[in-house]
Design a protein around this motif. Sequence first.
Motif, mmCIF file in Angstrom:
data_model
loop_
_atom_site.group_PDB
_atom_site.id
_atom_site.type_symbol
_atom_site.label_atom_id
_atom_site.label_comp_id
_atom_site.label_asym_id
_atom_site.label_seq_id
_atom_site.Cartn_x
_atom_site.Cartn_y
_atom_site.Cartn_z
ATOM 1 N N ARG A 80 0.840 -1.162 0.042
ATOM 2 C CA ARG A 80 0.199 -0.057 -0.097
ATOM 3 C C ARG A 80 0.808 1.150 -0.060
ATOM 4 O O ARG A 80 1.882 1.325 0.443
ATOM 5 C CB ARG A 80 -1.010 -0.046 1.280
ATOM 6 N N THR A 82 1.255 5.284 1.484
ATOM 7 C CA THR A 82 0.989 5.639 2.658
ATOM 8 C C THR A 82 -0.344 5.890 3.179
ATOM 9 O O THR A 82 -1.032 5.774 4.125
ATOM 10 C CB THR A 82 2.005 6.903 2.849
ATOM 11 N N ALA A 83 -1.183 6.761 2.027
ATOM 12 C CA ALA A 83 -2.503 7.262 2.378
ATOM 13 C C ALA A 83 -3.305 5.974 2.135
ATOM 14 O O ALA A 83 -4.348 6.262 3.187
ATOM 15 C CB ALA A 83 -2.897 8.031 1.013
ATOM 16 N N GLN A 84 -3.318 4.810 1.693
ATOM 17 C CA GLN A 84 -3.738 3.829 1.662
ATOM 18 C C GLN A 84 -3.900 3.068 3.056
ATOM 19 O O GLN A 84 -4.688 2.466 3.819
ATOM 20 C CB GLN A 84 -3.824 2.686 0.459
ATOM 21 N N VAL A 86 -2.986 4.543 5.890
ATOM 22 C CA VAL A 86 -3.843 5.556 7.090
ATOM 23 C C VAL A 86 -5.192 5.239 6.938
ATOM 24 O O VAL A 86 -5.720 5.181 7.773
ATOM 25 C CB VAL A 86 -3.568 6.979 6.602
ATOM 26 N N LYS A 87 -5.811 5.118 5.662
ATOM 27 C CA LYS A 87 -7.151 4.900 5.503
ATOM 28 C C LYS A 87 -7.322 3.621 6.087
ATOM 29 O O LYS A 87 -8.421 3.399 6.761
ATOM 30 C CB LYS A 87 -7.459 4.830 4.034
ATOM 31 N N GLU A 88 -6.749 2.495 6.000
ATOM 32 C CA GLU A 88 -7.021 0.962 6.319
ATOM 33 C C GLU A 88 -6.861 1.154 7.910
ATOM 34 O O GLU A 88 -7.747 0.403 8.488
ATOM 35 C CB GLU A 88 -5.818 0.276 5.814
ATOM 36 N N ARG A 89 -5.993 1.975 8.586
ATOM 37 C CA ARG A 89 -5.660 1.840 9.873
ATOM 38 C C ARG A 89 -6.868 2.848 10.658
ATOM 39 O O ARG A 89 -7.418 2.431 11.793
ATOM 40 C CB ARG A 89 -4.626 2.651 10.332
ATOM 41 N N PHE A 90 -7.442 3.972 9.963
ATOM 42 C CA PHE A 90 -8.758 4.461 10.254
ATOM 43 C C PHE A 90 -9.805 3.556 10.509
ATOM 44 O O PHE A 90 -10.559 3.642 11.479
ATOM 45 C CB PHE A 90 -8.695 5.721 9.443
ATOM 46 N N THR A 91 -10.073 2.938 9.208
ATOM 47 C CA THR A 91 -11.340 1.962 9.215
ATOM 48 C C THR A 91 -11.153 0.847 10.285
ATOM 49 O O THR A 91 -12.197 0.511 10.898
ATOM 50 C CB THR A 91 -11.262 1.451 7.910
ATOM 51 N N ARG A 92 -9.831 0.259 10.532
ATOM 52 C CA ARG A 92 -9.795 -0.911 11.195
ATOM 53 C C ARG A 92 -9.684 -0.434 12.710
ATOM 54 O O ARG A 92 -10.059 -1.218 13.800
ATOM 55 C CB ARG A 92 -8.508 -1.652 10.834
#
Length: 397
Positions: A80, A82-84, A86-92
């Motif tokens: 991934r 970096t932006a992807q 961060v998005k994955e961490r935000f969602t999870r």
Amino acid sequence: MAPIGNSIERRYDLAWLRFIAIVILLFFHTGMLFNPWNWHIKNSETSNSFTYWMIWLHFWRMPLLLFISGAGTYMALGKRITAQFVKERFTRLFIPLAFGIFVIVPPQIYFEHISEYKNYTDFYPTIFRFIPYPQGSFSWHHLWFVAYLFVYSLISIPFLIFLRSEKSFRFRGIISKALSNPVAILFVPAIFILITQIILRPYFPEETHALLDDWGFFTFYFCFFLFGMLCYSNSLLWEAIGRHRNYLLVATILSLIPFYITYFHFREIITLPWDNNTVETIFDVTAIFVSWFCVITVIAFGQHYLNKPHPWLKHFNEGLYPFYILHQTLIIVIGYYVCQLPWSIGIKFWTVSLLTLLSCLLIYFALIRPFTLMRIFFGMKPLKKKESEPVHQALAN
């Protein structure tokens, strides 16, 4: 043998260890109802016998989860950008944290102060005064782990990017050579963690889980998270850990001798020829070594004995995160009523444990797993069409 520059493939042992760590949490938090330590609700009768195994688990159960989470975060970055990531961490992490603060945690606070309110409807609006617990009703309670993991994931991005780049090849080679023997694997990380605590604990002595005033323990747990990333990113180091497992086990057993001797002093089972401040210092230092020794020993034996697939493993790991989010609330709700029964502590302990386990499974299969929105609230991946199935079929699989 894989080159230093390559990470290790996804391993079954970490999945099994994550499962074991979460099961330990179930029994640990149930034990909090019956030991003499302060907690949200308590049984009228407590037993010191719980403290003898719980004090040991206390110092390595969460560090183990943070070590595994560090390895998992390294995997999560993957290919991934970096932006992807961060998005994955935000969602999870962030979405389940926010959901937990407003939905999962409040019943814990309500049952702790149940005598102060007419009913739950009377209590719930107090959350939106946003007064931090314990003065108010706004808290993340056991979800501090999710909050810290979210912060750890974000602040470690530069280190993650470095570890996954060719620039880190020399660095990982140095680390691999420096930690290639059991003495170094045991003591270098432990001493590093100890130094951070010597610097920070005088200013932040209490473990609050409140982030902004918890920098000593925030750093303590962050060290395990970082070492999880570092060890998992280096195949040579990872293999060395497993290869030296017997030495690590012996060191861990030996470290428990001063740990329990000093603990027994405070339990007034034995008397040491030093003042309590000196004994407490020895205990605190020993506890740091016990934390690291236990974690790295469990990792070593896990990779040797648990790196095996199982048809249930995927289903176990999918449900672990919802189980973690739910378990403490259910322990407190169920425990509140069970503790009022005229039963022995042993019967109450196993009753609360088993009812919590069954309740988590029922909620997971009936209310979380089949619905995309609930899966998102509990940090799971959205439901795929082929995963849509009746609850009875899911329970049968």
